[in-house]
Design a protein around this motif. Structure first.
Motif, PDB file in Angstrom:
ATOM      1  N   UNK A  64      -3.502 -87.793 -41.999  1.00  0.00           N
ATOM      2  CA  UNK A  64      -2.833 -88.989 -42.985  1.00  0.00           C
ATOM      3  C   UNK A  64      -2.804 -88.843 -44.303  1.00  0.00           C
ATOM      4  N   UNK A  65      -3.190 -87.612 -44.442  1.00  0.00           N
ATOM      5  CA  UNK A  65      -3.417 -87.146 -46.058  1.00  0.00           C
ATOM      6  C   UNK A  65      -4.401 -87.894 -46.930  1.00  0.00           C
ATOM      7  N   UNK A  66      -5.419 -88.414 -46.001  1.00  0.00           N
ATOM      8  CA  UNK A  66      -6.356 -89.334 -46.683  1.00  0.00           C
ATOM      9  C   UNK A  66      -7.606 -88.442 -47.188  1.00  0.00           C
ATOM     10  N   UNK A  67      -8.089 -88.646 -48.225  1.00  0.00           N
ATOM     11  CA  UNK A  67      -9.342 -87.852 -48.983  1.00  0.00           C
ATOM     12  C   UNK A  67     -10.567 -88.473 -48.734  1.00  0.00           C
ATOM     13  N   UNK A  68     -11.135 -88.097 -47.432  1.00  0.00           N
ATOM     14  CA  UNK A  68     -12.432 -88.829 -46.770  1.00  0.00           C
ATOM     15  C   UNK A  68     -13.456 -89.050 -48.240  1.00  0.00           C
ATOM     16  N   UNK A  69     -13.735 -88.040 -49.113  1.00  0.00           N
ATOM     17  CA  UNK A  69     -14.730 -88.308 -50.015  1.00  0.00           C
ATOM     18  C   UNK A  69     -14.396 -89.352 -51.017  1.00  0.00           C
ATOM     19  N   UNK A  70     -13.105 -89.467 -51.497  1.00  0.00           N
ATOM     20  CA  UNK A  70     -12.475 -90.298 -52.463  1.00  0.00           C
ATOM     21  C   UNK A  70     -12.543 -91.670 -51.799  1.00  0.00           C
ATOM     22  N   UNK A  71     -12.223 -91.767 -50.519  1.00  0.00           N
ATOM     23  CA  UNK A  71     -12.182 -92.989 -49.783  1.00  0.00           C
ATOM     24  C   UNK A  71     -13.358 -93.867 -49.727  1.00  0.00           C
ATOM     25  N   UNK A  72     -14.509 -92.770 -49.358  1.00  0.00           N
ATOM     26  CA  UNK A  72     -15.862 -93.519 -49.160  1.00  0.00           C
ATOM     27  C   UNK A  72     -16.385 -93.823 -50.525  1.00  0.00           C
ATOM     28  N   UNK A  73     -15.980 -93.107 -51.695  1.00  0.00           N
ATOM     29  CA  UNK A  73     -16.463 -93.297 -53.038  1.00  0.00           C
ATOM     30  C   UNK A  73     -16.019 -94.847 -53.142  1.00  0.00           C
ATOM     31  N   UNK A  74     -15.034 -95.029 -52.988  1.00  0.00           N
ATOM     32  CA  UNK A  74     -13.944 -96.313 -53.284  1.00  0.00           C
ATOM     33  C   UNK A  74     -14.808 -97.432 -52.528  1.00  0.00           C
ATOM     34  N   UNK A  75     -15.047 -97.035 -51.403  1.00  0.00           N
ATOM     35  CA  UNK A  75     -15.518 -98.184 -50.403  1.00  0.00           C
ATOM     36  C   UNK A  75     -16.794 -98.671 -50.627  1.00  0.00           C
TER      37      UNK A  75
END
Lengths: 118, 118, 118, 118
Positions: free
Chosen positions: B83-94
């Protein structure tokens, strides 16, 4: 000092739970439930889509799925922390074991084989 | 070159699927199902245990749970990659968003509050 | 005397648990976990199949899926019993509510609508 | 004519899908995903509760759980219908098999045994 990005996230999540006194709720049993509930929210996004549609989500839907992936990641890190499991090392070991279990030349290309070997 | 450990795992898993021609099965829809099936195997280990027992697993059981966590992690990385999702960046944002949503001084210590705010 | 087939199953499962002294493990919390683990075993059978393939399972695989559906049904009945919920009445109420929520003339035929209304 | 209550629900759900032209979305693969997403909503209600708390839900929460159980039941009936599986017969067969697999005198009373035999 955190050794890597995952380690850094783990420490941040520890701090987050500690400041809220939420550690009392974070037994591995409970965290496994929370993890499964988050994953189900990912599944819910895909349940009526075709496989093709699932590859090309509209931007708005993709942003929602990204949040569910983040939640899943967060609970996975938290659960691993509570069980003293090193996720990176565990994944490394598992991939190595899978490489032996499913030799490329043996399983290549057939859906049937894939399913059977799974 | 991978930028971090997660990136390195992502590239290894891409290679693993490519060598076996398994990419064809890895639609986001299918990967979300595989992810949920792996998480359920974690849940299964804890379903009849008390919360206390879930904190002190015997070594043999812990080793099994470690493998299920690894499988979960692997499918999560794979799904994010597709899905072209950056897990680290997504977790940081969340986590940042959760910090605002649940201010420590407001939610601290009460199970009732925890449940409601969840 | 059981009032219907579902009632009869409920009483049989009560007896089954009682004879084995397993009632102590059957808290709603634990039963919800067992239910989700069983459903995941159904999902696992379908995860790498296309939708079309999922409609025409080979006999052997169908027999396995049948057992997972039975396990799911058993835990669902057991959980409902523990919560004093009448499954037939609850389903009847839910279907009526869905009939009002999704009027046929309004939602007919469109995947997009289906997804949105879901 | 329906032969029993479950049969009657099955026919109603068929009619419901047909009137909305939703049959096209109801492949066994998709229904297994919908089923797992509904069960996860049950799990979510219980994830931060103790086992004891899960036995005595406040009325409002119980009403919500009842709806999730109804949704789960509906998708289970629908999935069984699509696979031509008779849920009552399958459950009957499974319970008989469990009675042989777990003889009461052999497994009674011990959590350890319960877990092992599961």
């Amino acid at each position: 000092m955190p050794h890597n990005d995952l380690d850094a996230l783990k420490l941040r999540l520890r701090q987050f739970a500690k400041e809220r006194d939420w550690d009392q709720f974070h037994s591995p049993k409970n965290l496994s439930m929370a993890l499964s509930a988050e994953v189900a929210e990912i599944v819910e996004h895909f349940q009526w889509l075709t496989e093709e549609q699932s590859k090309t989500l509209p931007a708005e839907k993709l942003a929602e799925v990204e949040q569910e992936l983040a939640d899943t990641f967060v609970y996975l890190i938290r659960l691993a922390d509570k069980l003293n499991i090193d996720l990176l090392a565990a994944a490394d070991k598992k991939i190595k074991s899978n490489e032996e279990k499913y030799p490329a030349e043996k399983v290549r290309g057939s859906a049937k084989k894939y399913t059977e070997y799974e």
